[in-house]
Design an enzyme around this catalytic site. Structure first.
Site, PDB file in Angstrom:
ATOM      1  N   SER A   1      41.419  -6.313 -13.414  1.00 16.95           N
ATOM      2  CA  SER A   1      42.364  -5.650 -14.298  1.00 16.95           C
ATOM      3  C   SER A   1      43.231  -4.557 -13.692  1.00 16.95           C
ATOM      4  CB  SER A   1      41.581  -5.050 -15.446  1.00 16.95           C
ATOM      5  OG  SER A   1      40.488  -4.341 -14.939  1.00 16.95           O
ATOM      6  N   CYS A   2      44.289  -4.177 -14.439  1.00 19.43           N
ATOM      7  CA  CYS A   2      45.234  -3.092 -14.138  1.00 19.43           C
ATOM      8  C   CYS A   2      45.959  -2.747 -15.436  1.00 19.43           C
ATOM      9  CB  CYS A   2      46.278  -3.531 -13.113  1.00 19.43           C
ATOM     10  SG  CYS A   2      45.905  -3.184 -11.390  1.00 19.43           S
ATOM     11  N   ASP A   3      46.709  -1.643 -15.430  1.00 19.00           N
ATOM     12  CA  ASP A   3      47.489  -1.267 -16.619  1.00 19.00           C
ATOM     13  C   ASP A   3      48.775  -0.576 -16.193  1.00 19.00           C
ATOM     14  OD1 ASP A   3      45.558  -1.626 -19.126  1.00 19.00           O
ATOM     15  OD2 ASP A   3      44.371  -0.839 -17.463  1.00 19.00           O
TER      16      ASP A   3
ATOM     17  N   ASN B   1      46.236  -7.365 -18.279  1.00 21.79           N
ATOM     18  CA  ASN B   1      46.025  -8.615 -17.553  1.00 21.79           C
ATOM     19  C   ASN B   1      46.057  -9.840 -18.441  1.00 21.79           C
ATOM     20  OD1 ASN B   1      44.109  -6.419 -15.989  1.00 21.79           O
ATOM     21  ND2 ASN B   1      45.545  -7.553 -14.744  1.00 21.79           N
TER      22      ASN B   1
ATOM     23  N   GLU C   1      50.994  -6.560 -12.650  1.00 24.39           N
ATOM     24  CA  GLU C   1      49.664  -6.839 -13.165  1.00 24.39           C
ATOM     25  C   GLU C   1      49.289  -8.269 -12.815  1.00 24.39           C
ATOM     26  OE1 GLU C   1      47.943  -4.509 -14.696  1.00 24.39           O
ATOM     27  OE2 GLU C   1      49.621  -3.101 -14.729  1.00 24.39           O
TER      28      GLU C   1
END
Length: 420
Positions: free
Chosen positions: A10-12, A191, A97
């Site tokens: 994940s990432c944001d 994601n 992302e």
């Protein structure tokens, strides 16, 4: 033995536009969530002119160079050419992302999504132009290859949040196919695909491809996220939960979002946005993009893991900036294990000076209550002082650029003093 494929991680990335923000400014922010032992460096490259026919070596492949590239500041995993996030001298910011869907992400070496972030910043002077640059490069070279410095295979498609002083765009991809949406207010990407039926630009064959795969029957309204996402949504539940929490945090501060608000969101651990564990937040960025072109854009980077235990340090594009030595990792040239085939047979030490000092400081914060609290207090005080200084600059045109030419480097020196 075939290399193992890792599951989705994940990432944001966030953006807030007026009237969600205070003042006539766009606020951009991103956490880069990567393997916990990966070093993220902050590096600067000046604008440059290039000879006709020049070639450019990206992480895995060589492509055609353009005649002129813009100055960029990048936060990137130290082993690759591209970047997780960054900005250019024209006030364009991009964060990417990882996304997964029905179309399998390719193991074949092509352009990484992180390469596309840097290429968009180096070649575009507006957000929409960056979108076009990335789309054209996707069509010509494709995306693919291992996104991790390891023999385990970690591949994904890419979603990009692209902003400038005037507007912001989401660009979501599946292989060479893509859809884009112009953002009207605050937005957050995580994601999973987020573009639904509002599609402002798209690959000319994107709908026909979905039809040929049996994903769309032409009878129902075309919904990019529904049609290109996994059939089994359990695989994206974690990112869906985090995406929901991210939107709540933006909505909670709607109308009052500042760069400090964005930093607080990026530091939020309860929501999972500030990630811990095997994958953690290895670098963070927040930017202020004034709509008035006479005012400077200010970009803040940590260059260290865990924004809750890091200092966001300011950077402004002006002439005569030198390389940011204390956040620049060691270079190994053609001997780098990333460059040799088979790749990733060893992993060299990529820790830059700030990373090493921060590593010690983080251990003190974790293990020594009183000393750790005092250190964190000094770090927060330093950050607030820098934000206040930047606010003064942000409300007036920058008449003397020499005052900020070493802005980021000087903030690092003050951060190191806070660790002692």
């Amino acid at each position: 033995m075939a290399a193992a494929h890792l599951p989705p991680r994940s990432c944001d990335t966030f953006v807030a536009l007026p009237p969600a923000t205070i003042g006539e400014r766009i606020i951009f922010g991103k956490n880069s969530d990567r393997p916990c032992d990966e070093v993220q460096e902050v590096v600067y490259f000046p604008s440059a002119s290039h000879e006709p026919g020049a070639k450019l070596e990206c992480t895995y492949i060589e492509i055609e160079q353009v005649s002129h590239t813009h100055a960029v500041v990048l936060s990137r995993p130290a082993w690759l050419w591209g970047a997780e996030m960054g900005a250019n001298e024209h006030g364009v910011c991009i964060g990417n992302e990882a996304v997964w869907g029905r179309e399998e992400a390719s193991d074949s070496e092509a352009l990484l999504g992180m390469d596309l972030v840097r290429l968009g910043l180096e070649r575009a002077d507006s957000a929409e132009k960056a979108l076009e640059v990335i789309a054209e490069l996707l069509e010509r070279h494709g995306q693919g290859g291992n996104c991790m410095e390891d023999e385990s295979i970690f591949t994904y498609h890419n979603s990009f949040l692209i902003a400038d002083r005037k507007e912001a765009w989401i660009l979501e991809t599946s292989g060479k196919y893509w859809a884009a949406e112009k953002i009207e207010d605050g937005f957050h990407i995580s994601n999973q695909y987020s573009i639904t039926t509002k599609i402002d630009r798209e690959h000319p064959d994107m709908r026909d491809y979905a039809k040929s795969k049996g994903w769309w029957d032409c009878k129902r309204e075309f919904n990019f996220a529904v049609i290109y996402s996994y059939l089994n949504t359990a695989r994206i539940d974690a990112s869906g939960s985090r995406s929901c929490e991210g939107r709540k945090l933006l909505e909670k501060n709607n109308g009052n979002i500042t760069v400090e608000t964005m930093m607080d969101i990026l530091r939020d651990k309860e929501s999972g946005i500030n990630m811990e564990g095997g994958f953690l937040t290895t670098g963070s960025m927040a930017s202020v993009l004034p709509k008035d072109p006479r005012l400077p854009c200010v970009h803040y980077f940590t260059g260290t893991p865990d924004p809750a235990r890091s200092v966001f340090k300011p950077f402004i594009f002006v002439p005569n900036i030198q390389q940011l030595k204390k956040t620049c990792s060691p270079a190994y040239g053609p001997e780098d294990p990333v460059k040799k085939k088979p790749r990733f047979q060893s992993k060299p030490d990529r820790k830059h000076e700030l990373y090493k000092k921060h590593e010690v400081a983080a251990a003190i914060i974790e293990s020594t209550k009183e000393r750790g609290e005092n250190m964190l207090k000094k770090m927060r005080t330093l950050e607030k002082e820098k934000i206040a200084e930047m606010e003064e600059i942000a409300h007036s045109s920058l008449r003397d650029s020499t005052l900020v030419v070493n802005l980021f480097a000087e903030a690092i020196e003050e951060e190191l003093k806070a660790y002692s």
